[in-house]
Structures are given as C-alpha cells and as structure tokens.
Design a protein around this motif. Structure first.
Motif, PDB file in Angstrom:
ATOM      1  N   TRP A 225     -44.629 -18.269  16.021  1.00 31.40           N
ATOM      2  CA  TRP A 225     -46.020 -18.503  16.401  1.00 31.40           C
ATOM      3  C   TRP A 225     -46.166 -19.367  17.654  1.00 31.40           C
ATOM      4  O   TRP A 225     -45.349 -20.257  17.907  1.00 31.40           O
ATOM      5  N   LEU A 226     -47.208 -19.028  18.418  1.00 34.84           N
ATOM      6  CA  LEU A 226     -47.619 -19.855  19.554  1.00 34.84           C
ATOM      7  C   LEU A 226     -49.105 -19.640  19.792  1.00 34.84           C
ATOM      8  O   LEU A 226     -49.726 -18.762  19.183  1.00 34.84           O
ATOM      9  N   ARG A 227     -49.674 -20.455  20.677  1.00 32.75           N
ATOM     10  CA  ARG A 227     -51.070 -20.294  21.059  1.00 32.75           C
ATOM     11  C   ARG A 227     -51.136 -19.407  22.299  1.00 32.75           C
ATOM     12  O   ARG A 227     -50.508 -19.716  23.313  1.00 32.75           O
ATOM     13  N   GLY A 228     -51.872 -18.299  22.181  1.00 28.99           N
ATOM     14  CA  GLY A 228     -51.904 -17.399  23.321  1.00 28.99           C
ATOM     15  C   GLY A 228     -52.920 -16.292  23.157  1.00 28.99           C
ATOM     16  O   GLY A 228     -53.690 -16.244  22.204  1.00 28.99           O
ATOM     17  N   ASP A 229     -52.890 -15.387  24.116  1.00 34.14           N
ATOM     18  CA  ASP A 229     -53.730 -14.194  24.126  1.00 34.14           C
ATOM     19  C   ASP A 229     -52.811 -13.009  23.839  1.00 34.14           C
ATOM     20  O   ASP A 229     -51.968 -12.657  24.665  1.00 34.14           O
ATOM     21  N   ALA A 230     -52.971 -12.395  22.668  1.00 36.22           N
ATOM     22  CA  ALA A 230     -52.038 -11.352  22.242  1.00 36.22           C
ATOM     23  C   ALA A 230     -52.011 -10.179  23.216  1.00 36.22           C
ATOM     24  O   ALA A 230     -50.937  -9.651  23.544  1.00 36.22           O
ATOM     25  N   ASP A 231     -53.184  -9.754  23.697  1.00 30.47           N
ATOM     26  CA  ASP A 231     -53.233  -8.611  24.611  1.00 30.47           C
ATOM     27  C   ASP A 231     -52.537  -8.926  25.935  1.00 30.47           C
ATOM     28  O   ASP A 231     -51.800  -8.086  26.469  1.00 30.47           O
ATOM     29  N   GLN A 232     -52.764 -10.126  26.459  1.00 37.31           N
ATOM     30  CA  GLN A 232     -52.128 -10.479  27.724  1.00 37.31           C
ATOM     31  C   GLN A 232     -50.626 -10.649  27.564  1.00 37.31           C
ATOM     32  O   GLN A 232     -49.856 -10.250  28.450  1.00 37.31           O
ATOM     33  N   LEU A 233     -50.185 -11.227  26.460  1.00 37.49           N
ATOM     34  CA  LEU A 233     -48.740 -11.358  26.229  1.00 37.49           C
ATOM     35  C   LEU A 233     -48.098  -9.983  26.079  1.00 37.49           C
ATOM     36  O   LEU A 233     -46.985  -9.756  26.578  1.00 37.49           O
ATOM     37  N   ALA A 234     -48.791  -9.066  25.420  1.00 42.55           N
ATOM     38  CA  ALA A 234     -48.277  -7.699  25.320  1.00 42.55           C
ATOM     39  C   ALA A 234     -48.154  -7.076  26.711  1.00 42.55           C
ATOM     40  O   ALA A 234     -47.183  -6.369  27.007  1.00 42.55           O
ATOM     41  N   GLN A 235     -49.131  -7.358  27.591  1.00 42.24           N
ATOM     42  CA  GLN A 235     -49.079  -6.848  28.965  1.00 42.24           C
ATOM     43  C   GLN A 235     -47.864  -7.399  29.702  1.00 42.24           C
ATOM     44  O   GLN A 235     -47.183  -6.669  30.434  1.00 42.24           O
ATOM     45  N   VAL A 236     -47.567  -8.681  29.506  1.00 36.38           N
ATOM     46  CA  VAL A 236     -46.406  -9.300  30.158  1.00 36.38           C
ATOM     47  C   VAL A 236     -45.127  -8.560  29.778  1.00 36.38           C
ATOM     48  O   VAL A 236     -44.347  -8.137  30.649  1.00 36.38           O
ATOM     49  N   PHE A 237     -44.888  -8.402  28.481  1.00 38.36           N
ATOM     50  CA  PHE A 237     -43.611  -7.835  28.048  1.00 38.36           C
ATOM     51  C   PHE A 237     -43.572  -6.321  28.208  1.00 38.36           C
ATOM     52  O   PHE A 237     -42.489  -5.749  28.390  1.00 38.36           O
ATOM     53  N   PHE A 238     -44.745  -5.684  28.196  1.00 32.27           N
ATOM     54  CA  PHE A 238     -44.787  -4.249  28.520  1.00 32.27           C
ATOM     55  C   PHE A 238     -44.334  -4.051  29.963  1.00 32.27           C
ATOM     56  O   PHE A 238     -43.497  -3.182  30.248  1.00 32.27           O
ATOM     57  N   ASN A 239     -44.874  -4.849  30.889  1.00 33.48           N
ATOM     58  CA  ASN A 239     -44.492  -4.728  32.304  1.00 33.48           C
ATOM     59  C   ASN A 239     -43.004  -4.997  32.505  1.00 33.48           C
ATOM     60  O   ASN A 239     -42.321  -4.267  33.229  1.00 33.48           O
ATOM     61  N   LEU A 240     -42.492  -6.059  31.874  1.00 33.50           N
ATOM     62  CA  LEU A 240     -41.092  -6.436  32.086  1.00 33.50           C
ATOM     63  C   LEU A 240     -40.139  -5.399  31.509  1.00 33.50           C
ATOM     64  O   LEU A 240     -39.149  -5.015  32.152  1.00 33.50           O
ATOM     65  N   ILE A 241     -40.415  -4.933  30.282  1.00 30.90           N
ATOM     66  CA  ILE A 241     -39.509  -3.962  29.665  1.00 30.90           C
ATOM     67  C   ILE A 241     -39.627  -2.609  30.357  1.00 30.90           C
ATOM     68  O   ILE A 241     -38.622  -1.923  30.592  1.00 30.90           O
ATOM     69  N   GLU A 242     -40.851  -2.217  30.716  1.00 31.48           N
ATOM     70  CA  GLU A 242     -41.022  -0.949  31.432  1.00 31.48           C
ATOM     71  C   GLU A 242     -40.296  -0.985  32.777  1.00 31.48           C
ATOM     72  O   GLU A 242     -39.632  -0.010  33.160  1.00 31.48           O
ATOM     73  N   ASN A 243     -40.413  -2.108  33.519  1.00 29.58           N
ATOM     74  CA  ASN A 243     -39.687  -2.232  34.785  1.00 29.58           C
ATOM     75  C   ASN A 243     -38.187  -2.134  34.574  1.00 29.58           C
ATOM     76  O   ASN A 243     -37.475  -1.511  35.372  1.00 29.58           O
ATOM     77  N   ALA A 244     -37.695  -2.776  33.509  1.00 34.23           N
ATOM     78  CA  ALA A 244     -36.252  -2.730  33.227  1.00 34.23           C
ATOM     79  C   ALA A 244     -35.797  -1.307  32.940  1.00 34.23           C
ATOM     80  O   ALA A 244     -34.724  -0.878  33.378  1.00 34.23           O
ATOM     81  N   VAL A 245     -36.627  -0.547  32.225  1.00 28.86           N
ATOM     82  CA  VAL A 245     -36.287   0.846  31.920  1.00 28.86           C
ATOM     83  C   VAL A 245     -36.314   1.690  33.190  1.00 28.86           C
ATOM     84  O   VAL A 245     -35.404   2.490  33.449  1.00 28.86           O
ATOM     85  N   LYS A 246     -37.365   1.506  34.015  1.00 24.51           N
ATOM     86  CA  LYS A 246     -37.536   2.338  35.205  1.00 24.51           C
ATOM     87  C   LYS A 246     -36.538   2.015  36.302  1.00 24.51           C
ATOM     88  O   LYS A 246     -35.942   2.914  36.910  1.00 24.51           O
ATOM     89  N   TYR A 247     -36.377   0.718  36.597  1.00 25.13           N
ATOM     90  CA  TYR A 247     -35.621   0.318  37.784  1.00 25.13           C
ATOM     91  C   TYR A 247     -34.268  -0.306  37.467  1.00 25.13           C
ATOM     92  O   TYR A 247     -33.385  -0.325  38.310  1.00 25.13           O
ATOM     93  N   GLY A 248     -34.127  -0.867  36.263  1.00 18.16           N
ATOM     94  CA  GLY A 248     -32.845  -1.484  35.891  1.00 18.16           C
ATOM     95  C   GLY A 248     -31.930  -0.476  35.252  1.00 18.16           C
ATOM     96  O   GLY A 248     -30.882  -0.117  35.776  1.00 18.16           O
ATOM     97  N   GLY A 249     -32.385   0.025  34.111  1.00 16.33           N
ATOM     98  CA  GLY A 249     -31.615   1.080  33.438  1.00 16.33           C
ATOM     99  C   GLY A 249     -30.228   0.618  33.050  1.00 16.33           C
ATOM    100  O   GLY A 249     -30.056  -0.359  32.333  1.00 16.33           O
ATOM    101  N   GLY A 250     -29.241   1.336  33.534  1.00 18.83           N
ATOM    102  CA  GLY A 250     -27.871   1.033  33.143  1.00 18.83           C
ATOM    103  C   GLY A 250     -27.573   1.486  31.727  1.00 18.83           C
ATOM    104  O   GLY A 250     -26.565   1.090  31.127  1.00 18.83           O
ATOM    105  N   GLY A 251     -28.458   2.313  31.154  1.00 13.79           N
ATOM    106  CA  GLY A 251     -28.225   2.844  29.813  1.00 13.79           C
ATOM    107  C   GLY A 251     -28.776   1.983  28.699  1.00 13.79           C
ATOM    108  O   GLY A 251     -28.970   2.463  27.589  1.00 13.79           O
ATOM    109  N   GLN A 252     -29.053   0.701  28.974  1.00 16.93           N
ATOM    110  CA  GLN A 252     -29.540  -0.170  27.900  1.00 16.93           C
ATOM    111  C   GLN A 252     -30.389  -1.300  28.462  1.00 16.93           C
ATOM    112  O   GLN A 252     -30.069  -1.899  29.493  1.00 16.93           O
ATOM    113  N   VAL A 253     -31.489  -1.561  27.774  1.00 14.74           N
ATOM    114  CA  VAL A 253     -32.337  -2.705  28.063  1.00 14.74           C
ATOM    115  C   VAL A 253     -32.461  -3.509  26.781  1.00 14.74           C
ATOM    116  O   VAL A 253     -32.736  -2.954  25.722  1.00 14.74           O
ATOM    117  N   SER A 254     -32.218  -4.799  26.862  1.00 14.19           N
ATOM    118  CA  SER A 254     -32.307  -5.639  25.669  1.00 14.19           C
ATOM    119  C   SER A 254     -33.336  -6.739  25.882  1.00 14.19           C
ATOM    120  O   SER A 254     -33.580  -7.169  27.015  1.00 14.19           O
TER     121      SER A 254
END
Length: 345
Positions: A225-254
């Motif tokens: 738990w933390l204090r935050g905005d669930a929708d905005q935090l979801a946007q943060v990690f959606f952007n980061l993981i999506e970028n890792a999939v699109k531009y990082g790749g390498g077969g695996q994103v963790s």
C-alpha cells in the motif's frame, strides 16, 4: 565623493549594481556585482567589465546623451550561462553626471520562453508529417486513383494509420497537460501498488506475446500500500512496460516490486519498482534527456511503432506528483532498467 549612506544603499540591493562615473570608470560595485565581475573592476573603465556590445552602447548613450536604456548581458559561468537584463539610467547630483547599471537575472524567463518556442515547433512538426501524408493521399484519390479500388483500399488504410497517429499525439498532450496541472496536489487515496502492476502486466501480455516477448513478474506478490492515484500509477507502469516491450525486447521484460527501508532522497521508507529489458540498451548521452518532451533515441523507429515522444515526460510528471523519483540505468548491449521509487504508506 559618495556618502556612506549611498554605499550602504548600493550594498542593500540584492542584484548586481555598477555605478559608472562621468570619466567612464566604475566608481562602485555592490557585493553581487563584485562577485559577478570581480572586485578589481572598481576604478577601471566599464568596457573591461561589460565587454558585450549591447550594454556598452547603452552605457555610452547614457553618459553622452543622458538616455535611459536596456540591453542583454550573457555571463558564462562554470556550469551554465546566465542571462541578465541590464537597465541603464543616468543619475546626476553635486555637479556630476553618472550612470547606474543594474543587472537582473532573467535566465528562467528566457528558458521558459525558449521552452514554449520549442514546444510549439515540436508539436507543429509532429502534426505536419501526418497531415502532409493525408493531403497527398486525398489528392491522389481525387485524381489518378479515383477509379482504382485496390489503391483506394490501400490508401484508406494509410489514412487511418496517420489519423490514429495524430489522435495519439493529441491524447498524450492532453494527458501531459492534466498531469502538469495536478502536479502540486499530492494524491491521498490508498492504492495497492502490487494490484496496479498485476493489472497493467495482464493488459499488456497479449501485445507482448505477439511481439515475441514474455513479461515476468518478480518480487512482492501480496498487497503493498501507498498513497497515490491508481489511474496515474497504472499509466506510469503501462508506459514503462510497453516501452520495454516495444524498444527493449530481448525476448523478456521483467518488473519487480521491492521495499526500501530508507531512501535518502525521499527521507523515509519507500517502494521501488524496477522495469528491466534485455535489449540493445541506451547510449549514456541519451539517458539524461529521455524524459524531455518529444525526445527520441531513434526517431524513425519510435514513429514506426506509434510513439509520440511524450510517454516518459508523462511518467516523470506523475512520479513527481507522487513525490517520488525516476532512475534510469542503461548501457549499450546490456539492456535498460527504469526504476520508480515512491514513498511508502
């Protein structure tokens, strides 16, 4: 002869002041001016301190013709340039005509003005490319391809892609504007960060599988738990993981969620989320600029994959709103890790 009162008055002013006598020599400089130009300038010709044409011309006009004026003076320091607005005013008394030059630091205003110009230029450029493509296709459909069903179908698909590209850009601009407007208001809702990460990873899993990339969750699995905005935090990690999939790749994103007992920058306990890819990595000169608006390491590749160049800027501002920080570690050939550190509840 100046009185002690005049000297005290000059010293009380917080920005640099130079008093120039009718013999064109600097009679007095307050502490900020001495720090800027050096104490040795007092008693010397003003041109030895202010070597730039604008201030020199303004002071000369004030001495000869009694005219007020202003100019810009750029001072090159060890780490950055400082822009000053130089206000020049004649002062008279006791049978003498002198000039008072005051320097006001306008660097921040200049940076904001430049930022606005760059922002307008970037948005115009990003919109001009798809608009040019659309106009060209429309002219073709109105002309040589008017009665060609195969060409019409192909061109309509391209038009749909370009229109969606503009839609993504407008959407991200609106998202960035909303985030900036709310940045000073810290969110107070109670959010399970582990649940947010699980939801984001599941929503991205089909696209990752299509790209031949697996998404692996590591670290804490229970409610965190933390204090935050669930929708905005979801946007943060959606952007980061999506970028890792699109531009990082390498077969695996963790991604991993871990507790930090004490983070020195946040001055307390924190939660850290690491998003790691095993791709090509990013050269060191690009890393500090990744969160700038419209900055891309590979412009063509980013546009081909639907990137607007605003994703990491949105991430940065959301993290700042949550009073956290973003750390980027990458090296060519070794992949990249984007770490979001947020204050724990």
């Amino acid at each position: 002869m100046r009185s002690q009162f005049v000297d005290s008055l000059l010293e009380a002013v917080p920005h640099p002041l130079l008093l120039i006598g009718d013999d064109a020599r600097i009679e007095a400089a307050n502490a900020p001016a001495r720090a800027l130009f050096g104490a040795e300038q007092v008693g010397r010709h003003y041109a030895l301190a202010l070597r730039q044409p604008g201030p020199l011309a303004a002071i000369e006009a004030a001495l000869r013709e009694g005219k007020e004026g202003q100019a810009q003076h750029v001072h090159s320091g060890p780490s950055r340039e400082t822009v000053y607005r130089v206000q020049v005013r004649p002062v008279a008394g006791d049978g003498r005509n002198c000039v008072l030059a005051s320097l006001v630091d306008v660097s921040e205003a200049e940076q904001i003005s430049q930022f606005r110009r760059d922002f307008v230029a970037n948005v115009s450029h990003e919109l001009r490319t798809p608009l040019t493509a659309l106009l060209g296709i429309i002219q073709t459909l109105q002309g040589s391809a008017r009665d060609d069903p195969a060409a019409r179908s192909r061109f309509l698909a391209v038009m749909a892609g370009e229109a969606e590209r503009m839609n993504r850009l407008v959407r991200d601009l609106l998202q960035l504007s909303r985030v900036e407007a709310e940045e000073r208001v810290r969110p107070t809702a109670r959010v399970d960060l582990a649940a947010v990460l699980t939801g984001v990873s599941e929503s991205l899993r089909p696209a990752a599988e299509q790209a031949g990339v697996s998404i692996v969750a590591e670290g804490a699995a229970g409610p965190t738990w933390l204090r935050g905005d669930a929708d905005q935090l979801a946007q943060v990690f959606f952007n980061l993981i999506e970028n890792a999939v699109k531009y990082g790749g390498g077969g695996q994103v963790s991604f991993s969620l871990r507790s930090v007992p004490h983070d020195p920058a946040l001055r307390g306990p924190a939660l850290a989320v690491d998003v790691t890819d095993r791709g090509e990595g990013i050269a060191p000169e690009h890393v500090p600029r990744l969160t700038e608006r419209f900055y891309r390491v590979d412009t063509h590749r980013s546009r081909t994959k639907g990137g607007t160049g605003l994703g990491l800027a949105i991430v940065k501002h959301i993290v700042q709103r949550h009073r956290g920080r973003l750390v980027i570690a990458s090296a060519p050939g070794k992949g990249s890790t984007f770490t979001v550190i947020l204050p724990a509840e």
